[in-house]
Design an enzyme around this catalytic site. Structure first.
Site, PDB file in Angstrom:
ATOM      1  N   ARG A 129       1.438  36.434   0.165  1.00 62.32           N
ATOM      2  CA  ARG A 129       0.914  35.840  -1.074  1.00 62.32           C
ATOM      3  C   ARG A 129      -0.322  34.996  -0.802  1.00 62.32           C
ATOM      4  NH1 ARG A 129       2.772  39.066  -4.995  1.00 62.32           N
ATOM      5  NH2 ARG A 129       5.037  39.291  -4.852  1.00 62.32           N
ATOM      6  N   GLU A 178      -5.243  39.952 -13.385  1.00 58.86           N
ATOM      7  CA  GLU A 178      -4.887  39.550 -12.022  1.00 58.86           C
ATOM      8  C   GLU A 178      -5.978  38.597 -11.529  1.00 58.86           C
ATOM      9  OE1 GLU A 178      -3.336  42.550  -9.297  1.00 58.86           O
ATOM     10  OE2 GLU A 178      -4.679  41.793  -7.746  1.00 58.86           O
TER      11      GLU A 178
HETATM   12  C1  3EB Z   1       1.704  41.996  -7.147  1.00 58.27           C
HETATM   13  O1  3EB Z   1       1.908  40.788  -7.049  1.00 58.27           O
HETATM   14  C2  3EB Z   1       0.460  42.391  -7.910  1.00 58.27           C
HETATM   15  O2  3EB Z   1      -1.035  45.934  -2.874  1.00 58.27           O
HETATM   16  O3  3EB Z   1      -2.334  44.673  -1.671  1.00 58.27           O
HETATM   17  C3  3EB Z   1      -1.534  41.875  -5.691  1.00 58.27           C
HETATM   18  C4  3EB Z   1      -2.157  41.632  -4.475  1.00 58.27           C
HETATM   19  C5  3EB Z   1      -0.988  43.119  -5.945  1.00 58.27           C
HETATM   20  C6  3EB Z   1      -2.214  42.635  -3.498  1.00 58.27           C
HETATM   21  C7  3EB Z   1      -1.680  44.892  -2.701  1.00 58.27           C
HETATM   22  C8  3EB Z   1      -1.044  44.101  -4.955  1.00 58.27           C
HETATM   23  C9  3EB Z   1      -1.647  43.866  -3.750  1.00 58.27           C
HETATM   24  O4  3EB Z   1       2.445  42.855  -6.666  1.00 58.27           O
HETATM   25  C10 3EB Z   1      -0.349  43.427  -7.257  1.00 58.27           C
END
Ligand code: 3EB
Length: 354
Positions: free
Chosen positions: A234, A341
């Protein structure tokens, strides 16, 4: 005048970038079909991201500086530039128009056959890890992935899921962890026909990997989101001489593992900001000091439907400082039900003991 210590991020128009004449630029990202003659010396790697800019000047550039002397290089298809502790790199891999033939004779383009996107993704990550290992920056800190038609189905699955399977396969092949110590990332759609584009920052020393207490770790998502989980943290927190950098991954209206506020862009934006605030708090907890605030981050906002821009802006105006750097891009988001996002970067100078 000496360059400031540590990593820096700026969002600048082309004119501002040209007049700054910085000597410590590590790498640049452009958006929209930006002209290639951006005034960059050919030394500087430029990631050309095929997403429309929704507000302000279409020639906006994301500029990463290191505050240190840097040198450029290329290995396989990866263009990079590195300073003592940091490396910026990018790679663009076109997907072959004709699906690759399978050695077992199965018809290409059918369920189960590896897609061109799978091949492009495995190839991109193989080249990235080979480069990083060869030049000695083995720790991926932050990765940006842009793939055309991210929500489109082909070969029996959604392209984002194909990408996840391929990214995981490539990390496994490179002997990298698939959970825990994995980079912060974003994965977004890009215009049809553009290549798979990946750009990244890597370091000589490992960052601290941060998860969001409000969300299940993406690498533990249940299989309803695809047979292979997305591999990213994250956030990552990088401590270097003189500065601390917080890289917050693409963040959306997900609590636990579920998308919430489906159909409500304003509520999704508020939930996304709550997730970013939770990550800021988590970073401060890990640092045992109030290093970061929501109001001190630079933000990159991806909006699925251009008509939703005012709704997203209104929520951000209510939560952010008017002087905060924010750019807005149009991009498809990796789940069909997500409309917005946001990714963020925070930088905090550290006092060095004399
Ligand atoms: C999520 O939280 C939203 O596949 O590298 C956010 C950040 C998201 C990175 C990735 C996907 C990715 O799942 C999507």
């Amino acid at each position: 005048m000496g360059a400031p210590a540590g990593l820096h991020l700026d969002y600048l128009s082309l004119a501002e970038y040209r007049s700054a004449r910085w000597s410590d630029v590590l790498g640049v990202a452009t958006f929209d079909p930006a002209p290639r003659d951006g005034g960059d010396s050919t030394e500087i790697p430029v990631a050309q991201v095929a997403t429309r800019v929704l507000l302000g000047t279409a020639d906006v550039r994301e500029v990463w500086r290191s505050g240190e002397p840097a040198e450029s290089g290329q290995r396989n298809r990866v263009h990079f530039r590195r300073s003592e502790n940091l490396l910026f790199g990018c790679i663009a891999v076109p997907e072959p128009a004709v699906p690759e033939a399978r050695c077992d004779g199965a018809a290409p383009g059918t369920a189960g056959a590896p897609s061109a996107l799978h091949g492009a993704t495995v190839g991109a990550y193989r080249d990235i890890y080979a480069t990083l290992d060869a030049v000695g920056y083995p720790h991926l800190l932050r990765v940006w992935n842009y793939l055309p038609d991210i929500n489109l189905d082909s070969h029996g699955s959604e392209r984002y899921r194909q990408f996840n399977s391929a990214r995981q396969a490539a990390l496994r092949a490179a002997g990298k962890p698939l959970t825990g110590n994995v980079p912060a990332a974003s994965a977004l759609g890009a215009s049809h026909g553009s290549p798979l584009l990946v750009y990244f920052l890597a370091g000589r020393t490992p960052p601290v990997y941060i998860e969001n207490p409000r969300q299940l770790s993406a690498y533990r998502y249940p299989h309803q989101y695809g047979p292979h989980s997305p591999v990213f943290s994250r956030a990552t927190l990088l401590r270097q001489r003189g500065s601390l950098t917080l890289f917050i991954s693409g963040t959306a209206s997900i609590v636990g593992h579920r998308s919430i506020h489906v159909g409500d862009t304003a509520a999704q934006t508020r939930e996304t900001l709550a997730n970013i605030e939770a990550l800021v708090e988590e970073a401060n907890r890990v640092e045992r000091a109030a290093r970061f605030t929501l109001g001190s981050l630079a933000l990159k906002v991806y909006v699925r439907r251009p008509a939703d821009l005012p709704a997203v802006q209104a929520q951000l105006a209510a939560a952010l400082d008017p002087s905060q750097p924010v750019i807005y891009l149009q991009a498809d988001i990796c789940r069909q039900d997500l409309l917005v996002e946001i990714e963020a970067t925070g930088m905090c100078p550290l006092k060095i003991a004399a």
